[in-house]
Design an enzyme around this catalytic site. Structure first.
Site, PDB file in Angstrom:
ATOM      1  N   GLU A 111       0.850  -1.186   0.000  1.00 16.13           N
ATOM      2  CA  GLU A 111       0.000   0.000   0.000  1.00 16.13           C
ATOM      3  C   GLU A 111       0.886   1.235   0.000  1.00 16.13           C
ATOM      4  O   GLU A 111       2.112   1.141  -0.024  1.00 16.13           O
ATOM      5  CB  GLU A 111      -0.923  -0.017   1.227  1.00 16.13           C
ATOM      6  CG  GLU A 111      -0.188  -0.128   2.551  1.00 16.13           C
ATOM      7  CD  GLU A 111      -1.101  -0.451   3.719  1.00 16.13           C
ATOM      8  OE1 GLU A 111      -2.283  -0.746   3.494  1.00 16.13           O
ATOM      9  OE2 GLU A 111      -0.624  -0.416   4.862  1.00 16.13           O
TER      10      GLU A 111
ATOM     11  N   HIS B  48      -3.937   3.519   8.695  1.00 14.34           N
ATOM     12  CA  HIS B  48      -3.032   3.456   9.838  1.00 14.34           C
ATOM     13  C   HIS B  48      -1.790   4.291   9.583  1.00 14.34           C
ATOM     14  O   HIS B  48      -1.627   4.907   8.538  1.00 14.34           O
ATOM     15  CB  HIS B  48      -2.684   2.007  10.185  1.00 14.34           C
ATOM     16  CG  HIS B  48      -2.223   1.195   9.021  1.00 14.34           C
ATOM     17  ND1 HIS B  48      -1.001   1.370   8.418  1.00 14.34           N
ATOM     18  CD2 HIS B  48      -2.835   0.183   8.339  1.00 14.34           C
ATOM     19  CE1 HIS B  48      -0.864   0.516   7.429  1.00 14.34           C
ATOM     20  NE2 HIS B  48      -1.961  -0.219   7.351  1.00 14.34           N
TER      21      HIS B  48
END
Length: 293
Positions: free
Chosen positions: A209, A248
């Protein structure tokens, strides 16, 4: 053989007497993981989940023969717990805790130097070896023993990809969540090295990611090695806005670095097959494996 976790793994849990530790250790034991004790300072000598509790990791390791630890410790004290396990020379430490302060993780990284501990996390969903055991919080039910290793930065996507690989009839050898915080232990490249050396792993799926340089580093490694085992990558966050954290702490692009497009370009240039969409990962690795055979 399985990577990181096998039938000889004897685990303790640091923070076992808290709610999270109690809940997830019970699930791990139900799955077949051999948990032999827990560590909670000030509660040594007690019993919890019918397991002995110790004040210190060194005591727990000496008394139980543990060779792995999983941490369910709050962020402010998580680094101290990691360093305690490292100083006790625990071979494997898995850390579920998210958002451990960055400077604390710098101290942990320094403690790891020259030692024998493999640190997975922080902010890791853990390790899962179907039919053997799990250390962490990974969902179970759709996993099956098989030949595909998975290395992931994303917890939710890991569950989806595991289910797809099972549906494709391949199953999984070892699934590792390396953690999504900016600074963590073992990285994507090191995990890939171990999976490529594993005789039971026929192919590998990398789930990446935005943020950081994990994917670019593993692309450089693959380009130099040109492994015979097929590797498929899923990189998410193509439409993520810059300078905004997505999910996150580690999913953040800054100053034109860490974006999904650059990661995809680097991996594709290294010979990695890119899954065009999250729902096509299973089919992509199935095709790649069939072509190799």
């Amino acid at each position: 053989m399985a990577v990181f976790l096998d039938r000889d793994t004897r685990a303790i849990c640091q923070g076992m007497t808290g709610w999270a530790g109690t809940h997830h250790v019970a699930r791990m034991m139900e799955y077949g993981t051999k948990v032999v004790g827990g560590v909670t300072p000030g509660k040594g000598g007690r019993s919890h989940l019918n397991l002995p509790v110790y004040d210190r990791v060194a005591d727990a390791r000496r008394e139980t023969g543990a060779n792995a630890s999983i941490l369910f410790v709050p962020p402010p004290t998580a680094a101290a717990a990691m360093i305690e396990a490292i100083e006790a020379e625990m071979p494997l430490v898995v850390v579920v805790t998210e958002r451990v302060p960055v400077l604390d993780m710098v101290r942990v990284r320094d403690a790891l130097k020259g030692g024998r501990t493999i640190l997975v996390g922080a902010n890791s969903q853990g390790i899962l070896v179907p039919g053997i055991g799990k250390l962490g919080v990974m969902a179970t039910g759709s996993e099956r023993p098989g030949g595909i290793g998975i290395v992931s930065r994303s917890a939710s996507l890991t569950s989806e990809v595991v289910a797809q690989i099972t549906t494709a009839g391949l199953g999984q050898s070892t699934t590792v969540g390396i953690g999504g915080d900016p600074i963590h232990g073992i990285g994507m490249r090191e995990c890939l090295e171990r999976l490529l050396d594993d005789a039971d792993t026929e192919g590998v799926v990398l789930i990446g990611e935005i943020g950081g340089t994990e994917e670019e580093e593993v692309a450089d490694y693959i380009a130099g090695l040109r492994p015979s085992k097929p590797i498929v990558a899923l990189i998410v966050g193509r439409e993520a806005p810059p300078a905004r954290r997505m999910g996150h702490a580690g999913t953040l692009t800054l100053r034109g670095t860490g974006d999904a497009a650059a990661k995809i370009k680097a991996l594709a240039a290294a010979g990695v097959r890119i899954a065009p969409s999250p729902h096509l990962v299973g089919e992509t690795i199935r095709q790649a494996l069939a072509e190799r055979r």
